[in-house]
Design a protein around this motif. Structure first.
Motif, PDB file in Angstrom:
ATOM      1  N   TYR A 107      40.763 -44.235 -28.671  1.00 14.42           N
ATOM      2  CA  TYR A 107      41.814 -43.232 -28.873  1.00 14.42           C
ATOM      3  C   TYR A 107      41.565 -42.583 -30.279  1.00 14.42           C
ATOM      4  O   TYR A 107      41.806 -41.301 -30.504  1.00 14.42           O
ATOM      5  N   TRP A 111      41.654 -38.615 -31.443  1.00 10.62           N
ATOM      6  CA  TRP A 111      42.466 -38.035 -32.187  1.00 10.62           C
ATOM      7  C   TRP A 111      41.873 -37.467 -33.654  1.00 10.62           C
ATOM      8  O   TRP A 111      42.424 -36.494 -34.111  1.00 10.62           O
ATOM      9  N   ASP A 114      41.061 -34.178 -32.606  1.00 10.65           N
ATOM     10  CA  ASP A 114      42.284 -33.218 -32.380  1.00 10.65           C
ATOM     11  C   ASP A 114      42.750 -32.928 -33.750  1.00 10.65           C
ATOM     12  O   ASP A 114      42.860 -31.556 -33.955  1.00 10.65           O
ATOM     13  N   ARG A 115      42.767 -33.726 -34.978  1.00 11.44           N
ATOM     14  CA  ARG A 115      43.146 -33.160 -35.954  1.00 11.44           C
ATOM     15  C   ARG A 115      42.289 -32.260 -36.820  1.00 11.44           C
ATOM     16  O   ARG A 115      42.641 -31.338 -37.647  1.00 11.44           O
ATOM     17  N   ASP A 157      50.086 -39.974 -25.359  1.00 12.54           N
ATOM     18  CA  ASP A 157      49.422 -38.563 -25.679  1.00 12.54           C
ATOM     19  C   ASP A 157      50.525 -37.474 -25.222  1.00 12.54           C
ATOM     20  O   ASP A 157      50.721 -36.406 -26.053  1.00 12.54           O
ATOM     21  N   ARG A 175      49.749 -36.649 -33.748  1.00 14.62           N
ATOM     22  CA  ARG A 175      49.867 -37.958 -34.306  1.00 14.62           C
ATOM     23  C   ARG A 175      50.790 -37.924 -35.709  1.00 14.62           C
ATOM     24  O   ARG A 175      51.132 -39.257 -35.963  1.00 14.62           O
TER      25      ARG A 175
END
Length: 255
Positions: A107, A111, A114-115, A157, A175
């Motif tokens: 995960y 993430w 994603d960031r 998510d 997040r």
């Protein structure tokens, strides 16, 4: 936001205990990976918290059809005295592609991408695709003809991204929103969803797309149809049925 909308993450699942990612539609997600006994009690406790917050038998409970979410929704609705949950494939867990059935430590890799607004590889579902499908659901449950409280039961998510969208936060930064624990019930924020910007210099997410039955990013059927070709719990005219539909026997209402 016009309507009273809540989110509820599923209770502790066998995958949580095993430290595994289970996100691909199939027998494992839909049937085998359900709640632990602790997870079921967490779901019932969430129902009791819901009663304390003013939720009751009139609540409309919409759930992912994955076993862990569906079982959570059933336990939760039972405590409220509400009707059986309605299943919506758009509330399924984010697809983690090549990480499926692997360790939950992956995960963090997802993430991090994603960031950074990076491009995911290996079949991981992009943030904007998740935002689009959850955005469709949010628009429908916030419609004027939905005249009861709504509880969306889903996964980490998916709900983090929903919370980010409604808080006016770029969904790539999901997040940064206080994360939901197992069987945590939370009311959505007040930001109204129209179109969701997914980051500076990136295209706007069109949260209204997908209502014509076209497949999603992973080839799963679009609005109104589950992955096995059976209808989902929505009206023939495409909108989520309300309790009033059931009471009045409106054409196209789900049974």
């Amino acid at each position: 936001m016009n309507n009273d909308i809540w989110v509820l993450r599923h209770g502790e699942s066998t995958a949580n205990v095993d430290g595994l990612i289970v996100s691909a539609p199939g027998t494992r997600a839909l049937v085998e990976v359900g709640l632990t006994s602790r997870g079921r009690e967490q779901a019932r406790q969430a129902g009791r918290r819901g009663l304390e917050q003013g939720l009751g038998a009139d609540a409309l409970v919409l759930s992912s059809d994955f076993a862990r979410a569906r079982q959570t929704a059933e336990e939760f609705a039972g405590v409220l005295g509400a009707q059986d949950p309605r299943l919506d494939p758009r509330l399924r867990e984010r697809s983690f592609g090549i990480h499926d059935d692997g360790p939950a430590s992956a995960y963090e890799q997802v993430w991090a991408v994603d960031r950074e607004r990076g491009a995911h590889e290996g079949g991981v579902e992009p943030v904007q695709d998740v935002a689009r499908r959850i955005g469709q659901v949010l628009r429908e449950v916030d419609a004027p003809d939905v005249d009861v409280p709504v509880v969306l039961v889903a996964h980490g998510d998916v709900l983090q991204i929903a919370l980010a969208v409604r808080a006016g936060v770029d969904p790539h930064d999901h997040r940064d929103v206080p994360h939901l624990g197992n069987a945590e019930l939370r009311r959505l924020g007040d930001a109204r969803l129209v179109d969701t910007s997914v980051g500076e210099g990136t295209p706007t997410v069109d949260v209204t797309s997908g209502h014509d039955g076209t497949p999603g990013h992973d080839g799963t059927p679009g609005h109104g149809v589950a992955d096995d070709g059976t209808p989902s719990d929505r009206r023939a005219d495409g909108r989520i049925p309300t309790r009033r539909d059931a009471d009045e026997g409106a054409p196209g209402a789900a049974p």
